[in-house]
Scaffold this motif. Sequence first.
Motif, PDB file in Angstrom:
ATOM      1  N   TRP A 487       3.787  68.205  78.527  1.00 39.50           N
ATOM      2  CA  TRP A 487       4.854  69.180  78.807  1.00 39.50           C
ATOM      3  C   TRP A 487       4.581  69.900  80.127  1.00 39.50           C
ATOM      4  CZ3 TRP A 487       9.580  69.131  77.389  1.00 39.50           C
ATOM      5  CH2 TRP A 487      10.395  70.200  77.773  1.00 39.50           C
ATOM      6  N   TYR A 488       3.474  70.672  80.183  1.00 38.75           N
ATOM      7  CA  TYR A 488       3.119  71.316  81.459  1.00 38.75           C
ATOM      8  C   TYR A 488       2.118  70.427  82.187  1.00 38.75           C
ATOM      9  CZ  TYR A 488       5.175  75.510  79.389  1.00 38.75           C
ATOM     10  OH  TYR A 488       6.026  76.416  78.807  1.00 38.75           O
ATOM     11  N   GLY A 489       2.517  69.298  82.611  1.00 35.77           N
ATOM     12  CA  GLY A 489       1.593  68.390  83.300  1.00 35.77           C
ATOM     13  C   GLY A 489       1.508  67.084  82.544  1.00 35.77           C
ATOM     14  N   GLY A 490       1.818  65.991  83.257  1.00 35.98           N
ATOM     15  CA  GLY A 490       1.686  64.668  82.652  1.00 35.98           C
ATOM     16  C   GLY A 490       2.828  64.344  81.711  1.00 35.98           C
ATOM     17  N   LEU A 491       2.893  63.102  81.351  1.00 33.46           N
ATOM     18  CA  LEU A 491       3.878  62.659  80.362  1.00 33.46           C
ATOM     19  C   LEU A 491       3.134  62.387  79.054  1.00 33.46           C
ATOM     20  CD1 LEU A 491       6.075  60.311  82.582  1.00 33.46           C
ATOM     21  CD2 LEU A 491       6.709  62.544  81.620  1.00 33.46           C
ATOM     22  N   PRO A 492       3.848  62.418  77.945  1.00 34.07           N
ATOM     23  CA  PRO A 492       3.163  62.284  76.653  1.00 34.07           C
ATOM     24  C   PRO A 492       2.242  61.061  76.548  1.00 34.07           C
ATOM     25  CG  PRO A 492       5.413  62.995  76.305  1.00 34.07           C
ATOM     26  CD  PRO A 492       5.288  62.726  77.778  1.00 34.07           C
ATOM     27  N   GLU A 493       2.589  59.976  77.201  1.00 34.92           N
ATOM     28  CA  GLU A 493       1.746  58.772  77.017  1.00 34.92           C
ATOM     29  C   GLU A 493       0.346  58.951  77.612  1.00 34.92           C
ATOM     30  OE1 GLU A 493       4.012  55.693  78.949  1.00 34.92           O
ATOM     31  OE2 GLU A 493       2.878  55.980  80.806  1.00 34.92           O
ATOM     32  N   GLU A 494       0.185  59.986  78.470  1.00 31.24           N
ATOM     33  CA  GLU A 494      -1.157  60.267  78.999  1.00 31.24           C
ATOM     34  C   GLU A 494      -2.140  60.633  77.906  1.00 31.24           C
ATOM     35  OE1 GLU A 494      -2.472  62.770  82.254  1.00 31.24           O
ATOM     36  OE2 GLU A 494      -0.452  62.582  83.063  1.00 31.24           O
ATOM     37  N   CYS A 495      -1.594  61.085  76.797  1.00 34.84           N
ATOM     38  CA  CYS A 495      -2.452  61.495  75.674  1.00 34.84           C
ATOM     39  C   CYS A 495      -3.378  60.362  75.231  1.00 34.84           C
ATOM     40  CB  CYS A 495      -1.597  61.896  74.465  1.00 34.84           C
ATOM     41  SG  CYS A 495      -0.632  63.392  74.735  1.00 34.84           S
ATOM     42  N   ARG A 496      -2.967  59.132  75.504  1.00 35.04           N
ATOM     43  CA  ARG A 496      -3.727  57.994  74.955  1.00 35.04           C
ATOM     44  C   ARG A 496      -5.131  57.891  75.527  1.00 35.04           C
ATOM     45  NH1 ARG A 496       1.441  53.939  75.228  1.00 35.04           N
ATOM     46  NH2 ARG A 496       2.748  55.445  74.130  1.00 35.04           N
ATOM     47  N   LYS A 497      -5.290  58.387  76.756  1.00 28.57           N
ATOM     48  CA  LYS A 497      -6.618  58.196  77.363  1.00 28.57           C
ATOM     49  C   LYS A 497      -7.470  59.468  77.392  1.00 28.57           C
ATOM     50  CE  LYS A 497      -4.533  58.704  81.832  1.00 28.57           C
ATOM     51  NZ  LYS A 497      -4.225  58.417  83.109  1.00 28.57           N
ATOM     52  N   LYS A 498      -7.001  60.541  76.781  1.00 29.87           N
ATOM     53  CA  LYS A 498      -7.747  61.802  76.872  1.00 29.87           C
ATOM     54  C   LYS A 498      -8.658  62.022  75.663  1.00 29.87           C
ATOM     55  CE  LYS A 498      -5.466  62.897  80.486  1.00 29.87           C
ATOM     56  NZ  LYS A 498      -6.032  62.962  81.814  1.00 29.87           N
ATOM     57  N   THR A 499      -9.781  62.635  75.937  1.00 34.19           N
ATOM     58  CA  THR A 499     -10.632  63.057  74.816  1.00 34.19           C
ATOM     59  C   THR A 499     -11.082  64.495  75.050  1.00 34.19           C
ATOM     60  OG1 THR A 499     -12.732  62.421  75.820  1.00 34.19           O
ATOM     61  CG2 THR A 499     -11.584  60.722  74.559  1.00 34.19           C
ATOM     62  N   TYR A 500     -11.354  65.179  73.974  1.00 36.30           N
ATOM     63  CA  TYR A 500     -11.830  66.571  74.047  1.00 36.30           C
ATOM     64  C   TYR A 500     -13.075  66.686  73.209  1.00 36.30           C
ATOM     65  CZ  TYR A 500      -7.064  67.206  75.506  1.00 36.30           C
ATOM     66  OH  TYR A 500      -5.878  67.086  76.158  1.00 36.30           O
ATOM     67  N   LYS A 501     -14.033  67.385  73.745  1.00 35.16           N
ATOM     68  CA  LYS A 501     -15.153  67.705  72.851  1.00 35.16           C
ATOM     69  C   LYS A 501     -15.606  69.141  73.083  1.00 35.16           C
ATOM     70  CE  LYS A 501     -19.330  65.886  75.055  1.00 35.16           C
ATOM     71  NZ  LYS A 501     -18.943  65.364  76.340  1.00 35.16           N
ATOM     72  N   ALA A 502     -16.094  69.718  72.003  1.00 31.91           N
ATOM     73  CA  ALA A 502     -16.529  71.106  72.085  1.00 31.91           C
ATOM     74  C   ALA A 502     -17.945  71.135  72.626  1.00 31.91           C
ATOM     75  CB  ALA A 502     -16.477  71.724  70.699  1.00 31.91           C
ATOM     76  N   SER A 503     -18.234  72.185  73.400  1.00 34.46           N
ATOM     77  CA  SER A 503     -19.587  72.293  73.956  1.00 34.46           C
ATOM     78  C   SER A 503     -20.553  72.869  72.930  1.00 34.46           C
ATOM     79  CB  SER A 503     -19.546  73.188  75.198  1.00 34.46           C
ATOM     80  OG  SER A 503     -19.017  74.439  74.848  1.00 34.46           O
ATOM     81  N   MET A 504     -20.034  73.262  71.771  1.00 34.14           N
ATOM     82  CA  MET A 504     -20.891  73.842  70.739  1.00 34.14           C
ATOM     83  C   MET A 504     -20.585  73.208  69.393  1.00 34.14           C
ATOM     84  SD  MET A 504     -20.329  77.699  71.901  1.00 34.14           S
ATOM     85  CE  MET A 504     -19.570  77.468  73.480  1.00 34.14           C
ATOM     86  N   GLU A 505     -21.529  73.313  68.506  1.00 36.82           N
ATOM     87  CA  GLU A 505     -21.382  72.743  67.160  1.00 36.82           C
ATOM     88  C   GLU A 505     -20.546  73.699  66.301  1.00 36.82           C
ATOM     89  OE1 GLU A 505     -22.649  69.836  66.231  1.00 36.82           O
ATOM     90  OE2 GLU A 505     -22.949  69.943  64.068  1.00 36.82           O
ATOM     91  N   LYS A 506     -19.245  73.691  66.536  1.00 34.49           N
ATOM     92  CA  LYS A 506     -18.360  74.599  65.787  1.00 34.49           C
ATOM     93  C   LYS A 506     -17.060  73.862  65.472  1.00 34.49           C
ATOM     94  CE  LYS A 506     -20.211  78.779  67.854  1.00 34.49           C
ATOM     95  NZ  LYS A 506     -20.015  80.094  68.397  1.00 34.49           N
TER      96      LYS A 506
END
Length: 602
Positions: A487-506
């Motif tokens: 929505w604010y940047g990129g098109l929805p199909e970009e979601c396919r290559k993204k990953t997120y990880k937390a810097s802490m064990e939470k």
Amino acid sequence: IKIKSFIGFFLFFQVIFLCPLRSQNVIISNTSSRNSTSLNGKWKYVIDHYDAGQLGFLPIYTNLKPKDKTDRVEYSFDQAESLWVPGSWNTQKPELFYLEGTIWYRKTFDQENISKDKRYFVYFGAANYLSTVTFNGKILGKHEGGFTPFCFEITKLIKDKDNYLIIGVSNTRASDYIPGKVTDWFNHGGITRDVKLIEVPTTFISNYFLSLDKTTLNSKTKIIKGSLTLNGKAAGQKARVTIPELKVVKEVTIDSTGSCKFSLASNKLELWSPENPKLYDVTIESGTDKVTDRIGFRTIEAKGKQILLNGKPVFLKGISLHDENPLRKDRANSKDDARLMLGWAKELGCNFLRLAHYPHQENIVRLADEMGIMLWEELPLYWGIDWGNAKVLQKAKDQYSELINRDYNRASSIIWSIANETSPSPTRNQFLISLVEHVRGMDSTRLLSAACKKDQAVDGHPDDDYTLGDPIMKYLDIISFNEYLGWYGGLPEECRKKTYKASMEKPVIVSEFGGDALQGFYGDSLTRWSENYQENLYKENLAMFDRIDGLAGLTPWILTDFMTPLRQLPNVQDGWNRKGLISEKGIKKRAFFVLQKYYKKK
Ligand code: GCB
């Protein structure tokens, strides 16, 4: 002489109005169980465009009337029109729609049987944002903050006939307010929640906090820890706490600070949960005062990457919402409004709600207790806060105290969030750390989080692998972030290559994602503003977030379209943020069913 007396008059009122008259530090919690008279209904009002009354130029609060034909009084409540209370003024009259300024409200009433053994208070569920409260011509004080309750004592001023309560409410925005100057929601002004006249004994039960002792979660005998505070001459007075269904009766003695701590033991306590939202009738009595409540008991913890409700992992199937009824185009202010919103959330398959971005009405929190829906609650520490200002920090602490005093006993409320989309900086971090200490000092029965910002690159995300590392996360129990990829940047199909990880064990909560769709507008999945685009955005985002290790919940943005002056795209937004899954007419968009299906499988 004339000039001098004018200046004198002016200075006199300046002193009265500009000195920081704070609200009286009196807490009366659980007002629905008190002996009270509703002051809701029609109130006369006088508009004060230049804040002349608040600044002290015009003593509007004295309710003057011309004594004879020679007399000059430049306002008139008697001839004025009326506004409904509770309700924001904006949608009650076309000319008030975008008003940002002060309105003085007047309510007159008689009060029979005034007793010397009683104390009287006027209580406001909320008024947005700055209120100057006066009664029978006397200034009682001011209250700042648009979403938390406050009350003032009128015992010495109340009469059996012709009382007048006059309150000036200003919704003018300012950079040292909370929220600051710019938000993405409508600045509903006025007395937005219930007003009551409350009658209590001279010494009365001010507040009480009951919660399950988490160290006894796995024991047969469970302990409920409690504290209770009286207002008045309380030292040495006895009090009694009763939970009839558990056959628990406890006698306690109030200490010299007006409070006391106690614990209650039971072998039969059933825990509160979404599957079994068990509430117990609790009675607290002291002297001639008696308050009854319905309270649930549960524990909530973060362990490793999981959120544990009563010791068991729980996935928070949530949705965000504003405290606004889109059908009535007003702040929500009744049980019916709460039922409407929670009904939709249940239909969506939710067990969790993010009450964004400020404290919502008490009715919704109480109904969530009954219906078994867990809640995230927050303060409007939102864009553009004046972090370096010590007064603003104090305001945040005061608002949090008012909220905790109101909702501590609600089992449904499991998370306090301390901020939304704020950028890390030394002053901001220091501010929030101090707020964390304040909140934890008052309440250790809930988890803390903050909806952190994930800096967006304008043209999508340069990094495919993103680490969530806002420094404030270290002080919180849950890592939450807002992410608007597609929505604010990129098109929805970009979601396919993204990953997120937390810097802490939470545990991780995605506290917002979404995109606008005009209900009834269809295109293909690449047509902005169409239901199809939003539907596809939801599918892609949900698949992406599912890959997060430690994902413990989601609160997509947002249950219904909501009013906001920030969004003016003609024929699409027209003053509405269209990221709702339901339109302002109550019609579900396609994405509603995508999320419903996802939650069914979870
Ligand atoms: C956000 C804000 C929310 C806005 C939303 C939007 O990140 O937290 O208040 O309404 O984005 O629609 O842009």
